[in-house]
Design a protein around this motif. Structure first.
Motif, PDB file in Angstrom:
ATOM      1  N   UNK A 254       0.934  -1.212   0.092  1.00  0.00           N
ATOM      2  CA  UNK A 254      -0.129   0.199   0.064  1.00  0.00           C
ATOM      3  C   UNK A 254       0.956   1.185   0.149  1.00  0.00           C
ATOM      4  N   UNK A 255       0.776   2.014  -0.953  1.00  0.00           N
ATOM      5  CA  UNK A 255       1.282   3.363  -1.122  1.00  0.00           C
ATOM      6  C   UNK A 255       0.509   4.286  -0.683  1.00  0.00           C
ATOM      7  N   UNK A 256       0.643   5.216   0.455  1.00  0.00           N
ATOM      8  CA  UNK A 256      -0.254   5.985   0.973  1.00  0.00           C
ATOM      9  C   UNK A 256       0.301   7.433   0.851  1.00  0.00           C
ATOM     10  N   UNK A 261      -3.972   8.825   5.022  1.00  0.00           N
ATOM     11  CA  UNK A 261      -3.057   7.949   5.817  1.00  0.00           C
ATOM     12  C   UNK A 261      -1.775   7.947   5.722  1.00  0.00           C
ATOM     13  N   UNK A 262      -0.901   9.166   5.117  1.00  0.00           N
ATOM     14  CA  UNK A 262       0.454   9.124   4.972  1.00  0.00           C
ATOM     15  C   UNK A 262       1.053   9.147   6.068  1.00  0.00           C
ATOM     16  N   UNK A 263       0.692   9.726   7.141  1.00  0.00           N
ATOM     17  CA  UNK A 263       1.346   9.686   8.318  1.00  0.00           C
ATOM     18  C   UNK A 263       1.044   8.457   9.325  1.00  0.00           C
ATOM     19  N   UNK A 264       0.680   7.556   9.002  1.00  0.00           N
ATOM     20  CA  UNK A 264       0.526   6.229   9.587  1.00  0.00           C
ATOM     21  C   UNK A 264       1.539   5.489   9.835  1.00  0.00           C
ATOM     22  N   UNK A 265       2.079   5.467  11.035  1.00  0.00           N
ATOM     23  CA  UNK A 265       3.059   4.740  11.492  1.00  0.00           C
ATOM     24  C   UNK A 265       3.240   3.224  11.067  1.00  0.00           C
ATOM     25  N   UNK A 272      -2.616   6.099  15.040  1.00  0.00           N
ATOM     26  CA  UNK A 272      -2.627   7.394  14.437  1.00  0.00           C
ATOM     27  C   UNK A 272      -4.075   7.905  15.057  1.00  0.00           C
ATOM     28  N   UNK A 273      -4.247   8.616  15.922  1.00  0.00           N
ATOM     29  CA  UNK A 273      -5.669   9.072  16.127  1.00  0.00           C
ATOM     30  C   UNK A 273      -6.561   9.847  15.112  1.00  0.00           C
TER      31      UNK A 273
END
Length: 431
Positions: A254-256, A261-265, A272-273
């Motif tokens: 998955x390329x976010x 969702x780009x900052x999803x760890x 990620x809240x």
């Protein structure tokens, strides 16, 4: 909180307690609590086991919310026979190679836009389908080396419910070289076959597909040959199938980039809240994206009422408007797991009787789609959290039922969104 007078003649199962009629006297209060905070977040689960899942998934598409999704499949093939139809070496010399193809049999699973062309290529593996893990499994991030030059490609319009299979014509050079090994008796058993031919990987042709398709374990490679000295046009066949399902696995990526969702760890211990993702939680199979649910203030009930138990609790969590369609349908249910603070799954959520609980989709529609949502009973879980003596809080993870063998996705609204808000109703009896 709303206070009601309540009485009953029979016992009520409340998780770890059975509340008898002695407690349910007229002077005891049953309290409806619908103001407890529920925190929603998104997590990236650690790698998922994708071997032995009985499905080949291949394809790619760009999701308007999640980003670019790709699915590839690796597998080993073996044959029932490695001998051409001859009774002697002299007779064997009369047989010649005709053609070779991979027959991919659809299993009716698909996700994405099947009105567009679906394309993939088949490559020869350079490594044996063998894992280094102790449990002998492959995961969604597993991969093997393969030849960059494809042995065959195909482009077709998917018809998942009416189409039986997709035939991919493979390289004649590859097929004839393999046939000569059989003809010369250089390959006579599965060990010799795997040593020479380690298997395939099927890769989507990116930019030429808008969906992910599912194929069954009955997919097979067919090598056709015939007797050169006869006028008959009929071919004989050697068939090679996926006879060991543990030697087949799917890889999902998955390329976010550029998405919400780009900052999803990528660290599975972090979250990620929903306040950072548009007041929403996210779920996707295959790639391991899951929605985490926390009820951080559950123990405050004991501060308000020293003696009491939770009679029942119902969570209703709704899909965010505009995030689902015929192309991206809602799953009928969600699996629910209990996890610790580091998102490590402990066990599946169960009722007090031990039966597995699911979040079940209510498909009843109204004008604004406000009744469509997932209902989940949390009484047993919240009661166990309420009476826990230590401060180690457990959480819930919502995942799609096809988490190990598909790319289904879902977007869920939290408590703070403007419409379709998450709701938690809890009934608590104080005595």
């Amino acid at each position: 909180m709303s206070i009601f007078i309540y009485s009953c003649d029979s016992d009520i199962d409340t998780g770890n307690f059975v509340v008898g009629s002695d407690y349910l006297e007229i002077n005891n209060n049953v309290i409806l609590v619908d103001t407890l905070a529920v925190d929603v977040s998104t997590v990236q689960l650690d790698s998922l086991v994708t071997s032995s899942q009985l499905r080949i998934t291949v394809g790619s598409y760009t999701d308007p919310i999640f980003g670019k999704v790709e699915a590839s499949s690796y597998f080993q093939l073996t044959g029932d026979s490695y001998t051409i139809a001859s009774s002697s070496d002299t007779e064997a010399s009369a047989y010649v190679f005709d053609s070779i193809r991979m027959v991919m049999k659809l299993d009716k699973y698909y996700y994405g836009d099947t009105t567009q062309v679906h394309s993939f290529s088949i490559h020869r593996l350079q490594q044996n389908v063998k894992t280094s893990l102790e449990d002998d499994t492959f995961h969604n991030d597993s991969s093997l080396l393969y030849d960059s030059q494809s042995l065959g490609t195909v482009s077709y319009k998917p018809k998942p419910y009416s189409q039986d299979s997709v035939n991919v014509v493979l390289s004649n050079d590859f097929g004839n070289a393999l046939f000569q090994k059989f003809k010369g008796k250089e390959i006579t058993n599965s060990d010799e076959f795997i040593e020479y031919f380690k298997g395939f990987v099927i890769k989507p042709i990116t930019g030429s597909s808008s969906s992910v398709m599912g194929f069954s374990m009955s997919s097979e490679m067919r090598l056709y040959y015939s007797k050169a000295s006869t006028e008959s046009e009929s071919s004989l066949t050697l068939t090679f199938g996926i006879n060991d399902t543990s030697k087949q696995f799917n890889n999902y990526t998955l390329d976010k980039s550029g998405t919400i969702l780009k900052d999803l760890p990528t660290n599975s211990e972090l979250k990620l809240a929903s306040t950072s993702t548009g007041n929403k939680g996210y779920v996707q199979s295959g790639t391991g994206v899951a929605c985490r649910i926390d009820v951080p203030n559950i123990k405050q009930l004991k501060r308000l009422y020293t003696n009491g138990v939770i009679l029942s609790a119902q969570l209703n969590i709704k899909p965010a408007n505009g995030t689902y369609s015929d192309t991206y349908p809602l799953p009928d249910s969600l699996q629910v797991f209990v996890c610790d603070n580091l998102n490590r799954i402990k066990y599946a959520l169960t009722s007090s009787s031990g039966s597995t609980l699911y979040a079940i989709l209510n498909t009843q529609k109204d004008e604004f789609n406000e009744t469509i949502g997932y209902d989940l009973s949390l009484g047993t879980f919240l009661q166990s959290e309420l009476i826990k003596e230590n401060n180690d809080k457990l959480s819930l993870l919502l995942v799609a039922p096809t988490i190990n063998k598909g790319v289904n996705r879902l977007v869920l609204a939290d408590q703070k969104t403007t419409v379709n808000k998450l709701k938690l109703k809890l009934y608590y009896i104080s005595y």
